[in-house]
Design an enzyme around this catalytic site. Structure first.
Site, PDB file in Angstrom:
ATOM      1  CG  HIS A 250      -4.825 -46.146  64.615  1.00 48.76           C
ATOM      2  ND1 HIS A 250      -5.465 -45.041  65.119  1.00 48.76           N
ATOM      3  CD2 HIS A 250      -4.514 -46.917  65.686  1.00 48.76           C
ATOM      4  CE1 HIS A 250      -5.527 -45.112  66.434  1.00 48.76           C
ATOM      5  NE2 HIS A 250      -4.950 -46.246  66.811  1.00 48.76           N
TER       6      HIS A 250
ATOM      7  CG  ASP B 182     -22.228 -32.915  55.094  1.00 47.08           C
ATOM      8  OD1 ASP B 182     -21.953 -33.199  56.293  1.00 47.08           O
ATOM      9  OD2 ASP B 182     -23.020 -32.007  54.780  1.00 47.08           O
TER      10      ASP B 182
ATOM     11  CG  ASP C  69     -30.503 -24.788  66.646  1.00 50.31           C
ATOM     12  OD1 ASP C  69     -29.670 -24.234  65.897  1.00 50.31           O
ATOM     13  OD2 ASP C  69     -31.661 -25.049  66.293  1.00 50.31           O
TER      14      ASP C  69
END
Length: 591
Positions: A234, A519, A557
């Site tokens: 991990h 990001d 969307d």
């Protein structure tokens, strides 16, 4: 008269004794049944966890497939591997990560003074007990300084013990800060006279992973020769995407979270592989296999292993190492040699075979009261000593029956979720066994189908009373396997089969899409959604009509900006149990 009185007393005594024996036998049977239920609940937790960990290895092959195919779809958004390479380049400029971040006067949390001392350890412990957050500037500085020391270390740390200097081995902590506090309370803080080895999996799952990591790193910087850190499976940025540490960092460090994640990625890669105690005991996360070669592991360039889930490229494939991690493994060899070659049983005496120990240090891991944590104390020439403990909260004070009820309900809940995620496959298997089309199977037939489809290696016959309706003849009404449990869907127009499939693979999809979302904005493009689903369905042999996926992507969307909030999308696929609100209009019953 005397004889009559004596006879009466004897009969009363015999009656009391029989009553006491009946009560005692009943209580023993009662406790045995509770212990059996507790055992079955733990078996469910462990089997599902093991299946999930094995599924991680399948993701590795998928990433190989993706790296070969995704480039043909979006060359400009090429390699996941770029995330690693770019962060390594960026980290060379300390100014961008540490020195450019000021600590404001208004900050009232702990302030660390470098070079660090034992005072800073105490400062951190007290602050974290008060649930304070360490400022990002100090987090980054601690990680930078720790990485600088780690880079000078070999793959395996060698340590020596003595009668006056034992070493304490701790296993998985998984973000459970109370367990670390309890270990330090019972066993003392790290020091030159009280060395520790922390054997990986410091982070993920629990809610205080960054606090544990900071305590361990600061202690390591203060006592670099007496506190030792091994890498677990991990300590891996890809695993963190799935098991919670990434979300914890972004939640606690909204402004500088991305910088911390980038540094963690390289920090992980420099953690040592294992520790060798007194030249005879190997402490390593995940244990060893019959093909483990310590000579190879001593030479491997560990910093190149960014994630166990991202496969090696062709240029370094020959140097790949075994990455099948399971649990903490502490391998003892009674004759002062570390055996790594040949058959696992070849040339081993029975005594040698029994010195392989698994140690796990996170108590209450599956549920409050579910398990104890443990650590080991080692000293040259003496038998290892084992210490158990359990962080005590409200549920631990409850009677055993209530604690077992809580564990069992939680275990059955996650098992039902696994069952509903494979409803279509299970229904087909049931119907193939049901030659008379009666809607019923024997318990054995039902158990065979459950094991064959789910592959969880559970005592299905014993669990059947908790999962299905059984008629007076002892036959299972197999469609009751899905009773009172539903998958909530994100949009009304989604096809039920698509909902089931997406729910089944939601964890794998989450880690894949979070990897693309470099990001960490939580947004991906509709085009990426379609392309990645196409690759995923092709590799996993999941047959869902493309038009359904396209339709779902377009509906999701909502503002038509070409992006999808995939994190919220995944959260929409959760199981609704009978004790939850079943009357919502946007709930689809897949029965």
């Amino acid at each position: 008269m005397g004889c009559s009185s004596s006879s009466t007393k004897t009969r009363r005594s015999d009656t009391s004794l029989r009553a006491a024996l009946i009560i005692q036998n009943w209580y023993r049977g009662y406790k045995a049944r509770l212990k059996a239920r507790q055992h079955y609940a733990l078996t469910i937790f462990q089997s599902i966890e093991y299946a999930d960990e094995q599924g991680q290895m399948q993701l590795s092959t998928f990433f190989s497939f993706m790296l070969e195919n995704y480039t043909h779809i979006h060359k400009e958004e090429l390699e996941l591997r770029n995330q690693s390479l770019e962060s390594e380049q960026d980290m060379r400029d300390r100014w961008d990560y540490v020195d450019s971040i000021d600590v404001p006067d208004s900050y009232n949390g702990p302030r660390l003074q470098f070079p660090l001392t034992c005072t800073d350890i105490d400062l951190l412990l007290e602050a974290f007990k008060e649930q304070q957050i360490l400022h990002a500037h100090y987090v980054l500085e601690v990680l930078f300084e720790t990485k600088k020391v780690l880079k000078q270390m070999p793959n395996f740390t060698h340590i020596q013990t003595s009668p006056s200097k034992e070493v304490t081995i701790c296993g998985d902590l998984h973000g459970k800060l109370d367990d670390l506090f309890l270990i330090f309370y019972k066993n003392g803080l790290p020091s030159e006279r009280n060395p520790y080895v922390f054997n990986g999996d410091f982070v993920d799952r629990g809610k205080n992973s960054i606090e544990i990591l900071m305590i361990l790193c600061v202690s390591f910087l203060v006592y670099p020769n007496d506190l030792h850190l091994n890498r677990g499976n991990h300590e891996d940025f890809m695993m963190n995407l799935r098991y919670g540490f990434t979300k914890e960092i972004l939640h606690k460090y909204k402004l500088h979270g991305k910088r911390i994640l980038q540094i963690l990625e390289e920090f992980y890669a420099w953690l040592p592989i294992g520790t060798i105690v007194d030249n005879e005991i190997l402490v390593i996360h995940g244990g060893i296999s019959e093909t483990t070669d310590l000579n190879l592991l001593h030479r491997v360039e560990r910093n190149k292993m960014k994630s166990v889930l991202i496969p090696p490229t062709e240029t370094n494939r020959d140097h790949d190492t075994d990455s099948k991690h399971n649990k903490v493994g502490v391998t003892f060899n009674a004759h002062g040699r570390i055996k790594t070659n040949g058959s696992p049983t070849e040339h081993l005496t029975e005594h040698e075979w029994e010195q392989v120990v698994t140690i796990f240090s996170a108590s209450n891991y599956y549920e409050e009261g579910s398990n104890r944590g443990a650590y080991i104390k080692l000293c040259s020439g003496t038998t290892p000593r084992f210490f158990q403990y359990q962080v005590t909260k409200a549920t631990c004070f409850q009677p055993l029956r209530q604690r077992v009820d809580t564990m069992e309900n939680s275990a059955i809940k996650i098992l039902r979720e696994r069952v509903i995620s494979r409803k279509s496959d299970l229904t087909r298997a049931f119907q193939l066994q049901d030659h008379r089309k009666s809607g019923k199977l024997s318990v054995s037939q039902w158990a065979f189908c459950m094991e064959n489809i789910l592959g969880l290696n559970l005592p299905w016959r014993s669990l059947s009373s908790n999962l299905v309706n059984i008629d007076q003849n002892g036959n299972v009404e197999y469609m009751s396997s899905f009773q009172n449990i539903r998958i909530e869907k994100p949009v009304q127009e989604a096809h039920s089969t698509l909902v089931e499939t997406l729910y089944r693979y939601r964890s794998d999809l989450e880690i894949i899409f979070n990897a693309i979302d470099t990001d960490h904005s939580g947004l991906i493009s509709v085009e990426e959604f379609r392309a990645m689903w196409k690759l995923f369905s092709s590799h996993y042999n999941v047959h869902i009509d493309d038009s359904q996926v396209n339709k779902l992507a377009n509906i999701m969307d909502l503002n038509k900006d070409g992006s999808i909030d995939f994190n919220e999308f995944l959260k929409a696929f959760y199981v609704v149990h009978r004790y939850e609100d079943l009357m919502k209009p946007d709930v689809t019953n897949l029965g």
